[in-house]
Design a protein around this motif. Structure first.
Motif, PDB file in Angstrom:
ATOM      1  N   GLN A 155       0.821  -1.213   0.000  1.00 48.95           N
ATOM      2  CA  GLN A 155       0.000   0.000   0.000  1.00 48.95           C
ATOM      3  C   GLN A 155       0.856   1.265   0.000  1.00 48.95           C
ATOM      4  O   GLN A 155       0.473   2.280  -0.575  1.00 48.95           O
ATOM      5  CB  GLN A 155      -0.956  -0.016   1.192  1.00 48.95           C
ATOM      6  CG  GLN A 155      -2.069  -1.026   0.983  1.00 48.95           C
ATOM      7  CD  GLN A 155      -3.025  -1.144   2.160  1.00 48.95           C
ATOM      8  OE1 GLN A 155      -2.714  -0.721   3.266  1.00 48.95           O
ATOM      9  NE2 GLN A 155      -4.182  -1.733   1.903  1.00 48.95           N
ATOM     10  N   GLN A 156       2.045   1.208   0.624  1.00 48.89           N
ATOM     11  CA  GLN A 156       2.940   2.364   0.613  1.00 48.89           C
ATOM     12  C   GLN A 156       3.502   2.620  -0.781  1.00 48.89           C
ATOM     13  O   GLN A 156       3.741   3.759  -1.162  1.00 48.89           O
ATOM     14  CB  GLN A 156       4.104   2.154   1.592  1.00 48.89           C
ATOM     15  CG  GLN A 156       3.687   2.254   3.032  1.00 48.89           C
ATOM     16  CD  GLN A 156       4.825   1.882   3.984  1.00 48.89           C
ATOM     17  OE1 GLN A 156       5.943   1.569   3.539  1.00 48.89           O
ATOM     18  NE2 GLN A 156       4.550   1.935   5.276  1.00 48.89           N
ATOM     19  N   LYS A 157       3.693   1.548  -1.565  1.00 48.59           N
ATOM     20  CA  LYS A 157       4.276   1.699  -2.905  1.00 48.59           C
ATOM     21  C   LYS A 157       3.246   2.116  -3.945  1.00 48.59           C
ATOM     22  O   LYS A 157       3.606   2.561  -5.013  1.00 48.59           O
ATOM     23  CB  LYS A 157       4.936   0.384  -3.335  1.00 48.59           C
ATOM     24  CG  LYS A 157       6.174   0.070  -2.519  1.00 48.59           C
ATOM     25  CD  LYS A 157       7.006  -0.959  -3.230  1.00 48.59           C
ATOM     26  CE  LYS A 157       8.276  -1.210  -2.479  1.00 48.59           C
ATOM     27  NZ  LYS A 157       9.246  -0.137  -2.574  1.00 48.59           N
ATOM     28  N   ARG A 158       1.950   1.964  -3.649  1.00 48.14           N
ATOM     29  CA  ARG A 158       0.912   2.331  -4.614  1.00 48.14           C
ATOM     30  C   ARG A 158       0.771   3.838  -4.700  1.00 48.14           C
ATOM     31  O   ARG A 158       0.915   4.542  -3.708  1.00 48.14           O
ATOM     32  CB  ARG A 158      -0.431   1.747  -4.187  1.00 48.14           C
ATOM     33  CG  ARG A 158      -0.489   0.240  -4.301  1.00 48.14           C
ATOM     34  CD  ARG A 158      -1.753  -0.297  -3.730  1.00 48.14           C
ATOM     35  NE  ARG A 158      -2.876  -0.052  -4.633  1.00 48.14           N
ATOM     36  CZ  ARG A 158      -4.122  -0.413  -4.370  1.00 48.14           C
ATOM     37  NH1 ARG A 158      -4.410  -0.988  -3.217  1.00 48.14           N
ATOM     38  NH2 ARG A 158      -5.072  -0.176  -5.231  1.00 48.14           N
ATOM     39  N   PRO A 159       0.452   4.352  -5.882  1.00 50.42           N
ATOM     40  CA  PRO A 159       0.181   5.792  -6.016  1.00 50.42           C
ATOM     41  C   PRO A 159      -1.058   6.147  -5.182  1.00 50.42           C
ATOM     42  O   PRO A 159      -1.968   5.328  -5.033  1.00 50.42           O
ATOM     43  CB  PRO A 159      -0.091   6.008  -7.496  1.00 50.42           C
ATOM     44  CG  PRO A 159       0.243   4.734  -8.175  1.00 50.42           C
ATOM     45  CD  PRO A 159       0.378   3.666  -7.150  1.00 50.42           C
ATOM     46  N   PRO A 160      -1.144   7.377  -4.659  1.00 54.12           N
ATOM     47  CA  PRO A 160      -2.272   7.759  -3.777  1.00 54.12           C
ATOM     48  C   PRO A 160      -3.636   7.604  -4.429  1.00 54.12           C
ATOM     49  O   PRO A 160      -4.592   7.233  -3.775  1.00 54.12           O
ATOM     50  CB  PRO A 160      -1.999   9.233  -3.463  1.00 54.12           C
ATOM     51  CG  PRO A 160      -0.596   9.488  -3.854  1.00 54.12           C
ATOM     52  CD  PRO A 160      -0.182   8.445  -4.812  1.00 54.12           C
ATOM     53  N   ASP A 161      -3.760   7.855  -5.740  1.00 49.03           N
ATOM     54  CA  ASP A 161      -5.070   7.763  -6.398  1.00 49.03           C
ATOM     55  C   ASP A 161      -5.516   6.317  -6.578  1.00 49.03           C
ATOM     56  O   ASP A 161      -6.692   6.049  -6.751  1.00 49.03           O
ATOM     57  CB  ASP A 161      -5.084   8.492  -7.738  1.00 49.03           C
ATOM     58  CG  ASP A 161      -4.078   7.928  -8.721  1.00 49.03           C
ATOM     59  OD1 ASP A 161      -3.049   7.375  -8.281  1.00 49.03           O
ATOM     60  OD2 ASP A 161      -4.316   8.028  -9.943  1.00 49.03           O
ATOM     61  N   ALA A 162      -4.585   5.357  -6.544  1.00 44.50           N
ATOM     62  CA  ALA A 162      -4.934   3.943  -6.730  1.00 44.50           C
ATOM     63  C   ALA A 162      -5.240   3.271  -5.396  1.00 44.50           C
ATOM     64  O   ALA A 162      -5.787   2.175  -5.374  1.00 44.50           O
ATOM     65  CB  ALA A 162      -3.799   3.212  -7.434  1.00 44.50           C
ATOM     66  N   ALA A 163      -4.888   3.885  -4.292  1.00 42.81           N
ATOM     67  CA  ALA A 163      -5.122   3.276  -2.977  1.00 42.81           C
ATOM     68  C   ALA A 163      -6.617   3.217  -2.691  1.00 42.81           C
ATOM     69  O   ALA A 163      -7.341   4.178  -2.912  1.00 42.81           O
ATOM     70  CB  ALA A 163      -4.393   4.062  -1.894  1.00 42.81           C
ATOM     71  N   VAL A 164      -7.032   2.096  -2.185  1.00 42.72           N
ATOM     72  CA  VAL A 164      -8.433   1.897  -1.832  1.00 42.72           C
ATOM     73  C   VAL A 164      -8.473   1.631  -0.334  1.00 42.72           C
ATOM     74  O   VAL A 164      -7.728   0.813   0.179  1.00 42.72           O
ATOM     75  CB  VAL A 164      -9.041   0.715  -2.609  1.00 42.72           C
ATOM     76  CG1 VAL A 164     -10.479   0.469  -2.171  1.00 42.72           C
ATOM     77  CG2 VAL A 164      -8.949   0.950  -4.085  1.00 42.72           C
TER      78      VAL A 164
END
Length: 147
Positions: A136-145
């Motif tokens: 979750q830390q590596k995901r871009p902010p807009d892709a985080a659910v």
């Protein structure tokens, strides 16, 4: 009329596609028998002995299975006996006998924080595996659910 010279005549449409399908079928299944009954083509399948690519055992490709493969327009004959097909499905985590899909849970070590975690897939060698937090830390902010 001068327009007739500009447009070439179209070839007549193939009216009987079953003849083409039959020719293709006979190339795939040369041991089958084909007959004409009442103006329709009838294909009589015969049981066929095949060799399993995994264990080398002979297994029967039944006439009913051949008809099913033909109806579904499958191009290849089966390669594995029922036992090897079941084993392969288990290794790949595929559903058995039309049952519900069971998620594969595999233990792995996170590539970022080195903690032991479980992941819902079978990791591929050479690819990093992350625990939930690191992923979750590596995901871009807009892709985080939000979970």
């Amino acid at each position: 009329m001068g327009d007739e010279r500009l447009w070439p005549r179209a070839e007549p449409a193939i009216e009987n596609h079953s003849e083409i399908r039959l020719a293709a079928f006979l190339m795939l299944y040369p041991d089958s028998r084909v007959s004409r009954k009442g103006g329709h083509l009838s294909m009589d399948f015969q049981d066929k002995l095949l060799k399993c690519v995994d264990c080398g055992a002979d297994f029967v490709f039944t006439a009913g299975e051949q008809l099913f493969f033909h109806d579904k327009q499958f191009k290849n004959e089966p390669k594995r006996c029922k036992g090897c097909k079941t084993k392969r499905a288990q290794v790949l985590g595929l559903p058995q006998n039309g049952g519900n899909f069971q998620r594969v849970e595999t233990k792995a070590v996170c590539s970022a924080c080195q903690r032991e975690t479980t992941v819902p897939f079978k990791p591929t060698q050479g690819r990093p595996v992350f625990c939930r937090e690191c992923f979750q830390q590596k995901r871009p902010p807009d892709a985080a659910v939000s979970a």
